[in-house]
Enzyme design. Structure first.
Site, PDB file in Angstrom:
ATOM      1  N   ARG A  13       7.734  -7.863  22.894  1.00  0.00           N
ATOM      2  CA  ARG A  13       8.392  -7.744  24.201  1.00  0.00           C
ATOM      3  C   ARG A  13       9.650  -6.889  24.128  1.00  0.00           C
ATOM      4  NH1 ARG A  13       4.369  -9.122  27.490  1.00  0.00           N
ATOM      5  NH2 ARG A  13       3.421 -11.016  26.715  1.00  0.00           N
ATOM      6  N   CYS A  34       6.627 -12.186  30.453  1.00  0.00           N
ATOM      7  CA  CYS A  34       6.330 -12.743  29.140  1.00  0.00           C
ATOM      8  C   CYS A  34       6.372 -14.247  29.235  1.00  0.00           C
ATOM      9  CB  CYS A  34       7.312 -12.231  28.100  1.00  0.00           C
ATOM     10  SG  CYS A  34       8.917 -12.998  28.203  1.00  0.00           S
ATOM     11  N   ARG A  41       6.058 -14.909  15.034  1.00  0.00           N
ATOM     12  CA  ARG A  41       6.865 -13.775  15.515  1.00  0.00           C
ATOM     13  C   ARG A  41       8.309 -13.886  15.037  1.00  0.00           C
ATOM     14  NH1 ARG A  41       7.332 -14.446  21.142  1.00  0.00           N
ATOM     15  NH2 ARG A  41       9.060 -13.070  20.707  1.00  0.00           N
ATOM     16  N   LYS A  79      15.878 -11.869  13.059  1.00  0.00           N
ATOM     17  CA  LYS A  79      14.895 -11.066  13.816  1.00  0.00           C
ATOM     18  C   LYS A  79      15.599 -10.237  14.882  1.00  0.00           C
ATOM     19  CE  LYS A  79      12.489 -13.004  17.339  1.00  0.00           C
ATOM     20  NZ  LYS A  79      12.606 -12.205  18.573  1.00  0.00           N
ATOM     21  N   ASN A  80      16.493 -10.870  15.633  1.00  0.00           N
ATOM     22  CA  ASN A  80      17.099 -10.172  16.774  1.00  0.00           C
ATOM     23  C   ASN A  80      18.108  -9.108  16.355  1.00  0.00           C
ATOM     24  OD1 ASN A  80      15.501 -11.715  18.350  1.00  0.00           O
ATOM     25  ND2 ASN A  80      17.124 -12.937  19.285  1.00  0.00           N
ATOM     26  N   ILE A  89      19.656 -19.054  31.383  1.00  0.00           N
ATOM     27  CA  ILE A  89      19.372 -17.650  31.028  1.00  0.00           C
ATOM     28  C   ILE A  89      17.972 -17.221  31.476  1.00  0.00           C
ATOM     29  CG2 ILE A  89      19.359 -15.941  29.158  1.00  0.00           C
ATOM     30  CD1 ILE A  89      22.116 -17.242  29.505  1.00  0.00           C
ATOM     31  N   ARG A 116      10.572 -10.455  32.883  1.00  0.00           N
ATOM     32  CA  ARG A 116      11.665  -9.928  32.051  1.00  0.00           C
ATOM     33  C   ARG A 116      12.041  -8.551  32.573  1.00  0.00           C
ATOM     34  NH1 ARG A 116      11.438 -12.246  26.028  1.00  0.00           N
ATOM     35  NH2 ARG A 116      13.607 -11.927  25.481  1.00  0.00           N
ATOM     36  N   PRO A 117      12.816  -8.511  33.664  1.00  0.00           N
ATOM     37  CA  PRO A 117      13.115  -7.221  34.282  1.00  0.00           C
ATOM     38  C   PRO A 117      13.947  -6.331  33.367  1.00  0.00           C
ATOM     39  CG  PRO A 117      14.350  -9.002  35.358  1.00  0.00           C
ATOM     40  CD  PRO A 117      13.479  -9.641  34.325  1.00  0.00           C
ATOM     41  N   ILE A 118      13.875  -5.014  33.610  1.00  0.00           N
ATOM     42  CA  ILE A 118      14.678  -4.073  32.817  1.00  0.00           C
ATOM     43  C   ILE A 118      15.520  -3.202  33.744  1.00  0.00           C
ATOM     44  CG2 ILE A 118      13.245  -4.015  30.731  1.00  0.00           C
ATOM     45  CD1 ILE A 118      12.019  -1.385  31.913  1.00  0.00           C
ATOM     46  N   ASP A 119      15.774  -3.718  34.952  1.00  0.00           N
ATOM     47  CA  ASP A 119      16.538  -2.925  35.927  1.00  0.00           C
ATOM     48  C   ASP A 119      17.909  -2.495  35.402  1.00  0.00           C
ATOM     49  OD1 ASP A 119      16.814  -5.783  36.071  1.00  0.00           O
ATOM     50  OD2 ASP A 119      18.121  -5.539  37.787  1.00  0.00           O
ATOM     51  N   ASP A 152      18.163 -19.711  22.919  1.00  0.00           N
ATOM     52  CA  ASP A 152      17.122 -19.750  21.883  1.00  0.00           C
ATOM     53  C   ASP A 152      17.119 -21.062  21.094  1.00  0.00           C
ATOM     54  OD1 ASP A 152      16.246 -17.284  22.631  1.00  0.00           O
ATOM     55  OD2 ASP A 152      17.031 -16.200  20.903  1.00  0.00           O
TER      56      ASP A 152
HETATM   57  C1  UD1 Z   1      17.617 -11.296  23.818  1.00  0.00           C
HETATM   58  C2  UD1 Z   1      16.965 -11.969  22.634  1.00  0.00           C
HETATM   59  C3  UD1 Z   1      16.385 -13.317  23.048  1.00  0.00           C
HETATM   60  C4  UD1 Z   1      17.466 -14.170  23.702  1.00  0.00           C
HETATM   61  C5  UD1 Z   1      18.152 -13.406  24.831  1.00  0.00           C
HETATM   62  C6  UD1 Z   1      19.348 -14.136  25.432  1.00  0.00           C
HETATM   63  C7  UD1 Z   1      16.174 -10.152  21.257  1.00  0.00           C
HETATM   64  C8  UD1 Z   1      15.020  -9.433  20.686  1.00  0.00           C
HETATM   65  N1  UD1 Z   1      15.899 -11.131  22.132  1.00  0.00           N
HETATM   66  O1  UD1 Z   1      16.596 -11.061  24.787  1.00  0.00           O
HETATM   67  O2  UD1 Z   1      15.908 -13.968  21.887  1.00  0.00           O
HETATM   68  O3  UD1 Z   1      16.869 -15.328  24.234  1.00  0.00           O
HETATM   69  O4  UD1 Z   1      18.644 -12.132  24.348  1.00  0.00           O
HETATM   70  O5  UD1 Z   1      20.272 -14.463  24.427  1.00  0.00           O
HETATM   71  O6  UD1 Z   1      17.326  -9.926  20.886  1.00  0.00           O
HETATM   72  N2  UD1 Z   1      17.834  -9.399  32.829  1.00  0.00           N
HETATM   73  C9  UD1 Z   1      17.673  -8.768  34.043  1.00  0.00           C
HETATM   74  N3  UD1 Z   1      17.609  -7.396  34.078  1.00  0.00           N
HETATM   75  C10 UD1 Z   1      17.703  -6.636  32.939  1.00  0.00           C
HETATM   76  C11 UD1 Z   1      17.864  -7.305  31.694  1.00  0.00           C
HETATM   77  C12 UD1 Z   1      17.921  -8.693  31.664  1.00  0.00           C
HETATM   78  O7  UD1 Z   1      17.587  -9.400  35.097  1.00  0.00           O
HETATM   79  O8  UD1 Z   1      17.645  -5.401  33.022  1.00  0.00           O
HETATM   80  C13 UD1 Z   1      17.904 -10.889  32.786  1.00  0.00           C
HETATM   81  C14 UD1 Z   1      16.721 -11.514  32.019  1.00  0.00           C
HETATM   82  O9  UD1 Z   1      15.605 -11.659  32.838  1.00  0.00           O
HETATM   83  C15 UD1 Z   1      17.301 -12.837  31.605  1.00  0.00           C
HETATM   84  C16 UD1 Z   1      18.760 -12.502  31.334  1.00  0.00           C
HETATM   85  O10 UD1 Z   1      19.029 -11.281  32.022  1.00  0.00           O
HETATM   86  O11 UD1 Z   1      17.220 -13.761  32.647  1.00  0.00           O
HETATM   87  C17 UD1 Z   1      19.113 -12.357  29.865  1.00  0.00           C
HETATM   88  O12 UD1 Z   1      18.320 -11.364  29.283  1.00  0.00           O
HETATM   89  P1  UD1 Z   1      18.790 -10.489  28.044  1.00  0.00           P
HETATM   90  O13 UD1 Z   1      20.161 -10.892  27.602  1.00  0.00           O
HETATM   91  O14 UD1 Z   1      18.559  -9.064  28.384  1.00  0.00           O
HETATM   92  O15 UD1 Z   1      17.755 -10.959  26.938  1.00  0.00           O
HETATM   93  P2  UD1 Z   1      16.863 -10.061  26.002  1.00  0.00           P
HETATM   94  O16 UD1 Z   1      17.664  -8.900  25.505  1.00  0.00           O
HETATM   95  O17 UD1 Z   1      15.565  -9.811  26.655  1.00  0.00           O
END
Ligand code: UD1
Length: 416
Positions: A92, A116, A397, A22-23, A327, A121-124, A305
């Site tokens: 998400r 979520c 999902r 999936k990922n 994480i 789930r920040p995107i900063d 995961d």
């Molecule tokens: C992806 C995977 C998810 C997996 C995760 C960690 C997909 C679709 N999902 O999620 O299954 O659990 O990797 O291996 O591939 N963070 C920030 N700011 C940001 C981005 C992330 O603070 O801009 C934080 C998140 O809140 C979290 C951590 O970084 O605490 C890891 O997130 P990230 O590696 O980005 O996970 P995803 O890509 O959302």
């Protein structure tokens, strides 16, 4: 609302082919937006998240259709660059369409994905990186409005975020000049995305390591590509079989990518052998607890995961195991359901202490999130009596018809 009804106590035995990842499938589907020609994706898992990604593609004007596990995406006509909030919220990780759409058209409007099941789930990091690459990004009433074709930049991530690394790669492959990502995520799914993009003509080096270098190309082409096997689905069926005291041969498995999980599972006393794309596991007596603390970390650490599914298996092990979730903030939401089924688990912040009990008993519970839901299935399959699991949309999902896979292995599980 559908439910799973599971009667526990059977030892699982048999052979199972692991579904496509999936990922990997989700970012690769987004990446197909960047290609000038048709893309064919084999081994594409049939999951609600994958169908949500296909609805986003169709909304933009790309034509995405499925036949069994093959997705055909024709990205020639992109007519719409704004993705409605309703589609963004279906999945998400829809935020990865941002880098791809910007790269393709130089503009896009998406929504902030919001919190979520795993907490905020920040995107900063995504936004800061794309801005550094020249994107002009405004946030208005929960919508993110972006424009700019982008140029190369040197980006150092504060944390190796999987999604941020993917968004940067997607924006960089057709941007002007060279982009360097330092402290990039090293997850195997990043390598799969880069493998697909290279097949389409992209110039990417260093994926799988901490520093990725991308030289932007004017044009990408179509290709045929096979999505890698899902290492987390594989880990789930291994944990499930281990907990049941059974025996399994997983085929279509990815062995080096599953190693961080296998090395911990082996400590439970299961016999595990690997050969090419096969993993054999036999679990005889009661599992042993894992002595060393199980710390979730970015790859190649123990995957977050797989934390919940291993916890379900260890809830009936002999002795005490300790987890440390590093994480996500809210990744112990399955614990209440496991406790309802008789598990002895104490959560203190990032730490969960799992004292193995002799047996669990069936209960009515609700899936809280994708992997937490899978953990409940594992607990129900080891429990005495019948369990009902609600909210199984979370499980759908990420797992292709889990009930069929479990039945193939001799478990008693049905959807109603
Ligand atoms: C992806 C995977 C998810 C997996 C995760 C960690 C997909 C679709 N999902 O999620 O299954 O659990 O990797 O291996 O591939 N963070 C920030 N700011 C940001 C981005 C992330 O603070 O801009 C934080 C998140 O809140 C979290 C951590 O970084 O605490 C890891 O997130 P990230 O590696 O980005 O996970 P995803 O890509 O959302």
């Amino acid at each position: 609302m559908q439910k799973f009804i599971i009667t526990g106590g059977r030892k699982l035995r048999g052979q199972l082919a692991v579904q496509g990842s999936k990922n990997s499938a989700l970012p690769i589907m987004a990446a197909s937006l960047l290609c000038g020609e048709e893309c064919v994706l084999w081994n594409c898992p049939r999951l609600t998240d994958v169908y949500a990604a296909s609805r986003i593609l169709n909304h933009t004007g790309c034509k995405c259709s499925f036949s069994e596990n093959t997705a055909v995406i024709d990205p020639k006509d992109v007519t719409e660059t704004s993705i409605p909030e309703s589609l963004m919220h279906e999945m998400r990780s829809s935020i990865i369409f941002m880098g791809a759409m910007l790269g393709r058209t130089g503009e896009c409007t998406v929504s902030i994905p919001g919190g979520c099941e795993l907490g905020p789930r920040p995107i900063d990091m995504h936004l800061a990186a794309l801005r550094k690459m020249g994107a002009d990004i405004r946030e208005e009433h929960g919508r993110i409005i972006c424009c700019g074709k982008g140029h190369g930049a040197k980006i150092s991530l504060a944390f190796p975020s999987v999604g941020a690394t993917e968004n940067i790669i997607l924006y960089a492959v057709t941007a002007d000049g060279e982009t360097v990502i330092n402290n990039a995520a090293r997850e195997p799914e990043i390598c799969d995305l880069c493998g697909f993009l290279r097949k389409c003509g992209a110039d990417i080096k260093g994926d799988g390591g901490s520093s990725i270098v991308i030289k932007g190309k004017k044009q990408l082409y179509g290709c045929e590509y096979s999505i890698m096997p899902d290492r987390i689905a594989g880990a789930t069926y291994l944990a499930m079989t281990a907990a049941s005291g059974g025996e399994i041969i997983l085929t279509n498995a990815c062995i080096p990518e599953t190693e961080p999980f296998l090395s911990v599972l082996e400590q439970t006393g299961c016999s595990i052998y690997t050969n090419r794309d096969k993993i054999y596991l036999r679990s005889g007596a009661r599992l042993n607890a894992v002595k060393e603390r199980i710390r979730t970390m970015p790859h190649p650490g123990f995957p977050t995961d797989a934390q919940a599914v291993l916890m379900a298996a260890l809830s009936v092990a002999d002795g005490t195991s300790v987890f440390e979730e590093n994480i996500f903030d809210c990744r112990y939401r399955h614990v209440d359901a496991l406790v309802k089924m008789g598990a002895d688990i104490q959560v203190m912040g990032k730490i969960a202490v799992v004292k193995g009990v002799k047996g669990l008993c069936g209960a009515d519970v609700n899936a809280t999130d994708l992997r937490g839901g899978a953990a409940m299935v594992i607990a129900a399959l080891t429990a005495d009596g019948t369990s009902t699991i609600g909210n199984i949309c979370h499980i759908d999902r990420g797992y292709e018809k889990m009930e069929d896979a479990v039945r193939l292995l001799g478990g008693d599980m049905r959807r109603s």
